[in-house]
Design a protein around this motif. Structure first.
Motif, PDB file in Angstrom:
ATOM      1  N   TYR A  79       0.862  -1.184   0.000  1.00 50.81           N
ATOM      2  CA  TYR A  79       0.000   0.000   0.000  1.00 50.81           C
ATOM      3  C   TYR A  79       0.897   1.233   0.000  1.00 50.81           C
ATOM      4  O   TYR A  79       1.926   1.274   0.684  1.00 50.81           O
ATOM      5  N   HIS A 113      -0.148   5.121   0.837  1.00 50.37           N
ATOM      6  CA  HIS A 113      -1.170   6.100   1.221  1.00 50.37           C
ATOM      7  C   HIS A 113      -0.512   7.469   1.258  1.00 50.37           C
ATOM      8  O   HIS A 113       0.559   7.616   1.854  1.00 50.37           O
ATOM      9  N   ILE A 159      -7.174  10.312   3.731  1.00 54.79           N
ATOM     10  CA  ILE A 159      -6.466   9.690   2.606  1.00 54.79           C
ATOM     11  C   ILE A 159      -6.666  10.550   1.363  1.00 54.79           C
ATOM     12  O   ILE A 159      -7.797  10.695   0.878  1.00 54.79           O
ATOM     13  N   LYS A 161      -4.577   6.526  -2.387  1.00 51.33           N
ATOM     14  CA  LYS A 161      -4.232   5.170  -1.970  1.00 51.33           C
ATOM     15  C   LYS A 161      -3.912   4.372  -3.219  1.00 51.33           C
ATOM     16  O   LYS A 161      -4.740   4.230  -4.109  1.00 51.33           O
TER      17      LYS A 161
END
Length: 171
Positions: free
Chosen positions: A137, A139, A150, A153
């Protein structure tokens, strides 16, 4: 709509507060696992992007097709569909378990906020079939008021270029 004339407060010093970012990512995973999809979407800024590339190392979502490339509005549509009790692709509902670990802060890109990189494993169980997804991931987290949100993402799946049948549950 986000008022871009207001200055977004800076996030805490990343070197001192990695645990706060980790706690945020764990909270996001729990919202998804427990099916609180509206609360999950609420974590995103109004101009957020959610991107799942189809190629390893894909640097730009516009150079080729992606598995998913959603703005906030498409995320809301995705969640609305997931919440519909008549969605065939989720009858019965998937049960999921996510783990998030190896949380690190990436060098600044010049954009607002902090880039947080982490590793994840997602297990999805539905109709006596268990699928395993893993990857990285990215972010981009920004501060809005007293909350962390966020702004972007990116989900880099280990097997992004493999045949992936019916991706319905968000990563």
């Amino acid at each position: 709509m986000l008022d871009k004339t207001k200055k977004i407060p800076a996030l805490p010093d990343a070197k001192l507060d990695v645990r706060a970012y980790e706690a945020f990512l764990i909270h996001e995973a729990r919202l998804l696992d427990e099916g609180f999809f509206d609360d999950w979407v609420a974590l995103f800024t109004d101009d957020a992007r959610y991107w799942v590339p189809i190629e390893a190392g894909q640097a730009d979502p516009f150079e080729t097709v992606s598995l998913m490339y959603d703005d906030r509005r498409l995320l809301e549509t995705r969640v609305r569909r997931l919440s519909d009790p008549r969605i065939y692709s989720q009858e019965p509902r998937s049960r999921t378990s996510r783990t998030v670990n190896n949380v690190t802060i990436e060098p600044s890109t010049g954009e607002p906020g902090v880039i947080v990189r982490s590793k994840f494993v997602l297990v999805e169980y539905r109709r006596e079939d268990q699928r395993l997804f893993a990857g990285t991931y990215f972010h981009r987290l920004v501060g809005e008021g007293n909350a962390m949100r966020i702004a972007m993402k990116k989900v880099e799946l280990v097997n992004c270029d493999a045949p992936l049948d019916g991706l319905v549950v968000p990563f």
